[in-house]
Design an enzyme around this catalytic site. Sequence first.
Site, PDB file in Angstrom:
ATOM      1  N   ASP A 149       0.855  -1.185   0.000  1.00  0.00           N
ATOM      2  CA  ASP A 149       0.000   0.000   0.000  1.00  0.00           C
ATOM      3  C   ASP A 149       0.887   1.228   0.000  1.00  0.00           C
ATOM      4  O   ASP A 149       1.987   1.214   0.569  1.00  0.00           O
ATOM      5  CB  ASP A 149      -0.905   0.009   1.240  1.00  0.00           C
ATOM      6  CG  ASP A 149      -2.037  -1.010   1.156  1.00  0.00           C
ATOM      7  OD1 ASP A 149      -2.466  -1.342   0.037  1.00  0.00           O
ATOM      8  OD2 ASP A 149      -2.494  -1.459   2.214  1.00  0.00           O
TER       9      ASP A 149
ATOM     10  N   ASP B 280      -7.036  -1.530  -4.533  1.00  0.00           N
ATOM     11  CA  ASP B 280      -8.087  -1.102  -3.607  1.00  0.00           C
ATOM     12  C   ASP B 280      -9.039  -0.110  -4.284  1.00  0.00           C
ATOM     13  O   ASP B 280     -10.251  -0.145  -4.056  1.00  0.00           O
ATOM     14  CB  ASP B 280      -7.479  -0.461  -2.360  1.00  0.00           C
ATOM     15  CG  ASP B 280      -6.629  -1.429  -1.558  1.00  0.00           C
ATOM     16  OD1 ASP B 280      -6.905  -2.646  -1.594  1.00  0.00           O
ATOM     17  OD2 ASP B 280      -5.692  -0.963  -0.889  1.00  0.00           O
TER      18      ASP B 280
END
Length: 159
Positions: A114, A132
């Site tokens: 991330d 995401d």
Amino acid sequence: MKTWKIIVLAAIVVVIDQITKFIVVSTMQIQQQIVVIPNFFSLFFIRNTGAAFSLFEGAQWFFYLTTVIALCLFVYFIKEIGDLNIWTGIGLGMAVGGMFGNFIDRLLFGSVVDFFKFVFGGYNFAIFNVADIGLTVGIGLVVIGLIVSEMKKKKTVAE
């Protein structure tokens, strides 16, 4: 929307996701932050073993299982409905691409890369990635597509 277009869109999401993650992993150190817009947007590299906000951290079996179940449901959904409206088709392509993007990370590395970090006022939003975005926007578009389909059905029945 035809099934092959959904598959191509999913593949595009996976490729963009994996390329951006590769760039981050090969150019940044874990927990390194690059401020892009002060007090708003940064690139901040972390490896997440959980879901959003690190929920279910370390429960890889849960993510493998839910991803396989979700992918099976999407395949069934696509085959059962056939030609989907544009919203539902784009949404499914994005969501499936997002699932695959994070699934690849979990299988290969045991965690997800991330790196997008936003701050709103004093609130730090969850750090996330392209997969995401695909998942979140895709599911939203599927919902919109299903609503549009139902509204068209009701309008057709009323006429």
